[in-house]
Write a protein that holds these residues in place. Structure first.
Motif, PDB file in Angstrom:
ATOM      1  N   TYR A  68       0.832  23.918   5.365  1.00 15.71           N
ATOM      2  CA  TYR A  68       0.805  24.373   3.714  1.00 15.71           C
ATOM      3  C   TYR A  68       0.749  25.953   3.944  1.00 15.71           C
ATOM      4  CZ  TYR A  68      -0.883  19.642   2.881  1.00 15.71           C
ATOM      5  OH  TYR A  68      -0.898  18.302   2.965  1.00 15.71           O
ATOM      6  N   SER A  69       1.218  26.513   5.052  1.00 20.34           N
ATOM      7  CA  SER A  69       1.535  27.980   4.966  1.00 20.34           C
ATOM      8  C   SER A  69       3.325  28.103   4.784  1.00 20.34           C
ATOM      9  CB  SER A  69       1.206  28.566   6.002  1.00 20.34           C
ATOM     10  OG  SER A  69       1.871  28.184   7.168  1.00 20.34           O
ATOM     11  N   SER A  70       3.461  29.275   4.277  1.00 18.82           N
ATOM     12  CA  SER A  70       5.059  29.398   3.880  1.00 18.82           C
ATOM     13  C   SER A  70       5.338  31.078   4.162  1.00 18.82           C
ATOM     14  CB  SER A  70       5.200  29.378   2.456  1.00 18.82           C
ATOM     15  OG  SER A  70       4.376  29.970   1.579  1.00 18.82           O
ATOM     16  N   GLU A  71       6.518  31.305   4.373  1.00 15.47           N
ATOM     17  CA  GLU A  71       6.865  32.748   4.483  1.00 15.47           C
ATOM     18  C   GLU A  71       8.073  33.027   3.501  1.00 15.47           C
ATOM     19  OE1 GLU A  71       6.556  33.057   9.483  1.00 15.47           O
ATOM     20  OE2 GLU A  71       8.519  33.111   8.314  1.00 15.47           O
ATOM     21  N   LEU A  72       8.241  34.331   3.257  1.00 16.39           N
ATOM     22  CA  LEU A  72       9.191  34.734   2.339  1.00 16.39           C
ATOM     23  C   LEU A  72       9.618  35.969   3.478  1.00 16.39           C
ATOM     24  CD1 LEU A  72      11.111  35.769   0.071  1.00 16.39           C
ATOM     25  CD2 LEU A  72       9.095  37.017  -0.659  1.00 16.39           C
ATOM     26  N   ASN A  73      11.076  35.838   3.438  1.00 14.28           N
ATOM     27  CA  ASN A  73      11.747  36.913   4.558  1.00 14.28           C
ATOM     28  C   ASN A  73      12.705  37.647   3.597  1.00 14.28           C
ATOM     29  OD1 ASN A  73      10.624  36.027   7.137  1.00 14.28           O
ATOM     30  ND2 ASN A  73      11.335  34.206   6.495  1.00 14.28           N
ATOM     31  N   VAL A  74      12.623  38.902   3.843  1.00 12.58           N
ATOM     32  CA  VAL A  74      13.583  39.777   3.145  1.00 12.58           C
ATOM     33  C   VAL A  74      14.524  40.617   4.206  1.00 12.58           C
ATOM     34  CG1 VAL A  74      14.188  41.468   1.322  1.00 12.58           C
ATOM     35  CG2 VAL A  74      12.220  39.826   1.097  1.00 12.58           C
ATOM     36  N   ASN A  75      15.782  40.592   4.364  1.00 13.53           N
ATOM     37  CA  ASN A  75      16.564  41.308   5.282  1.00 13.53           C
ATOM     38  C   ASN A  75      17.082  42.519   4.901  1.00 13.53           C
ATOM     39  OD1 ASN A  75      16.230  39.504   7.593  1.00 13.53           O
ATOM     40  ND2 ASN A  75      17.644  38.199   6.772  1.00 13.53           N
TER      41      ASN A  75
END
Lengths: 114, 115
Positions: free
Chosen positions: B72-79
């Motif tokens: 139930y964890s998540s990530e947002l990645n921005v390059n």
């Protein structure tokens, strides 16, 4: 193209009186509308919602009215209390699509004067 | 108490760098979505994940990507960060399914500043 518009950036109301926050939308496919409330340094919290099959929904001091022909909804808070001072966002969605995407207005900052 | 936590709360990056923002949802919340809120605007939908699969994306370029994990964890990645990426990034989780998740529970957000 803003599909959900809140044309009043701010609203000041005397404590005890009625607060009326307005929201207009352009997409006739929207069939579910929500109001969220946001305090500084906190995430938005759900307040009240309405389905397009209804024209009114009440929850305590909060009532949302939907006028589909005018593509307009409003949130009434009565009586207004100091703790109601916050930014209020109107949001809309289309139920039944491939995902659940909320389209948000820019928000109205409500200030309740003592 | 929504039970949705985000980290970090504030961070500063320079143009061209990469950033990872994290979100911890409530147990049992299978749907997570990410929103970008620029100053003076409402949140804008970035994408949604349901049971670890992306199932919807807003009008954001591919340099915005995400992951959802079984815990139930998540990530947002921005390059390749740009100045316009400066905003508050909100994570929202829900116990419902991908098309009718019910009420969204938001975290407090991660405020990103790109210099």
């Amino acid at each position: 193209d803003q599909q959900v518009k809140q044309n009043s950036p701010s609203l000041s109301v005397q404590e005890g009186r009625i607060s009326i926050l307005n929201c207009d939308y352009t997409n006739s496919m929207f069939d579910y509308f929500l109001w969220y409330k946001k305090y500084p340094a906190e995430g938005p919290t759900f307040l009240i919602s309405i389905s397009s099959i209804k024209d009114k929904n009440e929850d305590g001091r909060f009532t949302v009215f939907l006028n589909k022909s005018a593509k307009h909804l409003s949130l009434h808070i009565v009586p207004s209390q100091p703790g109601d001072s916050a930014v209020y966002f109107c949001a809309a969605s289309v139920i039944g699509g491939s995902n659940y995407q909320l389209i948000w207005g820019a928000g109205t900052k409500l200030i309740i004067k003592p | 108490e929504t039970g949705v936590t985000q980290s970090p709360t504030h961070l500063i990056k320079t143009r061209g760098q990469q950033v990872t923002l994290r979100c911890s949802s409530q147990s049992g919340h299978n749907t997570v979505s990410w929103y970008q809120q620029a100053l003076g605007q409402g949140p804008q939908f970035i994408f949604q994940y349901y049971r670890e699969e992306e199932n919807g994306r807003g009008n954001f370029p591919p340099r915005f990507s995400g992951l959802q994990f079984p815990n139930y964890s998540s990530e947002l990645n921005v390059n390749a960060l740009e100045l316009d990426d400066s905003a508050l990034y909100l994570c929202a989780s829900s116990p419902g399914d991908r098309v009718d998740p019910g009420e969204l529970f938001f975290g407090e957000g991660s405020r990103l500043t790109v210099l």
